[in-house]
Design a protein around this motif. Structure first.
Motif, PDB file in Angstrom:
ATOM      1  N   LEU A  64       0.838  -1.201   0.000  1.00 25.26           N
ATOM      2  CA  LEU A  64       0.000   0.000   0.000  1.00 25.26           C
ATOM      3  C   LEU A  64       0.873   1.250   0.000  1.00 25.26           C
ATOM      4  CD1 LEU A  64      -3.146   0.334   0.303  1.00 25.26           C
ATOM      5  CD2 LEU A  64      -2.676   0.917   2.674  1.00 25.26           C
ATOM      6  N   LEU A  65       0.443   2.278  -0.735  1.00 30.52           N
ATOM      7  CA  LEU A  65       1.174   3.539  -0.767  1.00 30.52           C
ATOM      8  C   LEU A  65       0.217   4.695  -0.504  1.00 30.52           C
ATOM      9  CD1 LEU A  65       3.589   3.103  -3.832  1.00 30.52           C
ATOM     10  CD2 LEU A  65       4.153   3.011  -1.399  1.00 30.52           C
ATOM     11  N   ILE A  66       0.465   5.390   0.615  1.00 31.41           N
ATOM     12  CA  ILE A  66      -0.307   6.585   0.967  1.00 31.41           C
ATOM     13  C   ILE A  66       0.701   7.697   1.205  1.00 31.41           C
ATOM     14  CG2 ILE A  66      -2.086   7.560   2.467  1.00 31.41           C
ATOM     15  CD1 ILE A  66      -2.641   4.687   3.405  1.00 31.41           C
ATOM     16  N   ASP A  67       0.941   8.513   0.189  1.00 35.22           N
ATOM     17  CA  ASP A  67       2.005   9.532   0.268  1.00 35.22           C
ATOM     18  C   ASP A  67       3.329   8.898   0.657  1.00 35.22           C
ATOM     19  OD1 ASP A  67       0.238  11.555  -0.434  1.00 35.22           O
ATOM     20  OD2 ASP A  67      -0.311  11.949   1.653  1.00 35.22           O
ATOM     21  N   ASP A  68       3.693   7.799  -0.041  1.00 38.06           N
ATOM     22  CA  ASP A  68       4.941   7.052   0.171  1.00 38.06           C
ATOM     23  C   ASP A  68       4.998   6.357   1.522  1.00 38.06           C
ATOM     24  OD1 ASP A  68       5.884   7.840  -2.330  1.00 38.06           O
ATOM     25  OD2 ASP A  68       6.750   9.684  -1.511  1.00 38.06           O
ATOM     26  N   GLN A  69       3.879   6.284   2.228  1.00 38.47           N
ATOM     27  CA  GLN A  69       3.805   5.549   3.493  1.00 38.47           C
ATOM     28  C   GLN A  69       2.903   4.330   3.307  1.00 38.47           C
ATOM     29  OE1 GLN A  69       5.678   6.506   6.149  1.00 38.47           O
ATOM     30  NE2 GLN A  69       6.417   8.250   4.912  1.00 38.47           N
ATOM     31  N   GLN A  70       3.119   3.301   4.169  1.00 40.29           N
ATOM     32  CA  GLN A  70       2.330   2.072   4.057  1.00 40.29           C
ATOM     33  C   GLN A  70       1.175   2.022   5.043  1.00 40.29           C
ATOM     34  OE1 GLN A  70       4.709  -1.452   4.026  1.00 40.29           O
ATOM     35  NE2 GLN A  70       6.079  -0.728   2.402  1.00 40.29           N
ATOM     36  N   SER A  71       0.981   3.060   5.809  1.00 40.35           N
ATOM     37  CA  SER A  71      -0.165   3.153   6.707  1.00 40.35           C
ATOM     38  C   SER A  71      -0.432   4.619   6.997  1.00 40.35           C
ATOM     39  CB  SER A  71       0.081   2.381   8.015  1.00 40.35           C
ATOM     40  OG  SER A  71       1.174   2.945   8.723  1.00 40.35           O
ATOM     41  N   ALA A  72      -1.659   4.924   7.393  1.00 44.05           N
ATOM     42  CA  ALA A  72      -2.018   6.310   7.685  1.00 44.05           C
ATOM     43  C   ALA A  72      -3.280   6.351   8.515  1.00 44.05           C
ATOM     44  CB  ALA A  72      -2.210   7.100   6.391  1.00 44.05           C
ATOM     45  N   THR A  73      -3.378   7.385   9.356  1.00 49.80           N
ATOM     46  CA  THR A  73      -4.581   7.666  10.125  1.00 49.80           C
ATOM     47  C   THR A  73      -5.011   9.095   9.818  1.00 49.80           C
ATOM     48  OG1 THR A  73      -3.920   6.152  11.901  1.00 49.80           O
ATOM     49  CG2 THR A  73      -5.598   7.805  12.432  1.00 49.80           C
ATOM     50  N   ILE A  74      -6.285   9.271   9.479  1.00 47.72           N
ATOM     51  CA  ILE A  74      -6.764  10.595   9.095  1.00 47.72           C
ATOM     52  C   ILE A  74      -8.118  10.839   9.736  1.00 47.72           C
ATOM     53  CG2 ILE A  74      -7.835   9.728   6.979  1.00 47.72           C
ATOM     54  CD1 ILE A  74      -7.078  12.392   5.651  1.00 47.72           C
TER      55      ILE A  74
END
Length: 317
Positions: A66-76
């Motif tokens: 997974l890629l979320i702004d070059d990260q593999q995890s995110a909390t929003i």
């Protein structure tokens, strides 16, 4: 909490899946809550954990993570949605159910006589107009008496087959882009472009004659292939096929470029600059392209003799 939506963006119509509160598993395996069939998606690719005020996306894949702004995890936080991310080769977006949607676009192919793109009578009228213009051009370019066989052969080979080739090619392209056959709209667009080009050609010829130069016609040719054709294709894709403007412009350039290159290479004025080394001075080459009077001329008798040897519809060099 408000239910969220997972948007799967594809070349055709996007797909949407509701995301309830709590943990939602996404992947290619059948034990997931949301199953994606794309081969670049892992069996268990990522998880979505939705709470009252935020949503967390966590990568579970080793291949194509997974890629979320070059990260593999995110909390929003929920108020900061929509959240775009990439899984495998798929582009996905988490959206709020109450997010406003874009305005509805009018149907371009509505079958009424008021709509040129929506009725077959318009197709027939424009096609007959194209044939009439092609016939007139063939007649004016012929120096000899024209037989019925030659006339019909020209209409078949030069006009009908040319129009059919463009219609078939653009229809196949539209099928690949939007998964629809829009032959009627494509035929109208192609006929309109043919009519416009046929009406502009005598204008450029007159400008060449008036200025005793081939430059006005060359400018008109470059403007046609590099400006008018891409613009017309872009407008068609945006307003008829309802594609995004940036994507439509890119596709229009890809379509018009192969048409422009042969026209540029065979242009008499521009061919001067594509020549190799010559014993003729460079300034003489430049002057000859600006002033047609510096080129060798023919006597009236030589012109008539050459014209008599030309095939119908062909121009003398």
């Amino acid at each position: 909490m408000d239910q969220l939506i997972l948007e799967i963006q594809t070349a055709d119509l996007h797909r949407y899946f509701p995301i309830p509160g709590g943990l939602t598993r996404v992947g290619r395996a059948y034990d997931n809550d949301i199953i994606l069939s794309d081969p670049t998606i892992s069996a268990h690719h990522f998880e979505i954990n939705a709470t009252e005020d935020s949503v967390t996306i966590t990568n579970c894949a080793e291949v194509n993570p997974l890629l979320i702004d070059d990260q593999q995890s995110a909390t929003i936080a929920l108020e900061h949605l929509a959240l775009p991310f990439k899984a495998g080769r798929l582009n996905l977006v988490i959206r709020n159910r109450h997010e406003p949607v874009a305005p509805t676009r009018p149907l371009a192919g509505k079958s009424t006589l008021r709509n040129p793109f929506g009725h077959w009578l318009w197709v027939a009228f424009l096609l007959l107009t194209c044939l009439a213009l092609g016939s007139l051009e063939f007649y004016l370019d012929s120096y000899q008496t024209i037989s019925t066989t030659q006339f019909a052969k020209h209409l078949l080979s030069e006009t009908l087959i040319g129009l059919a080739a463009f219609v078939v090619g653009l229809s196949i392209l539209e099928k690949l882009l939007v998964n629809r056959w829009e032959v009627k709209q494509v035929m109208v667009a192609v006929c309109l472009m043919y009519i416009l080009g046929s009406l502009l050609e005598p204008t450029s010829d007159f400008a060449d004659y008036y200025f005793s130069s081939g430059i006005p016609g060359t400018v008109a040719m470059l403007s046609w292939f590099l400006l008018f054709v891409p613009l017309a294709i872009t407008l068609y894709l945006v307003h008829i096929s309802h594609l995004a403007a940036r994507r439509s412009a890119f596709i229009a350039i890809l379509i018009s470029a192969p048409l422009a290159i042969p026209a540029i290479m065979h242009n008499d004025t521009l061919s001067v600059y594509f020549r190799g080394f010559s014993t003729e001075a460079h300034y003489q080459q430049d002057l000859s392209s600006f002033n047609l009077h510096l080129k060798p001329s023919l006597s009236v008798e030589s012109f008539i003799r050459e014209a008599a040897e030309l095939e119908p519809g062909k121009r003398s060099n």
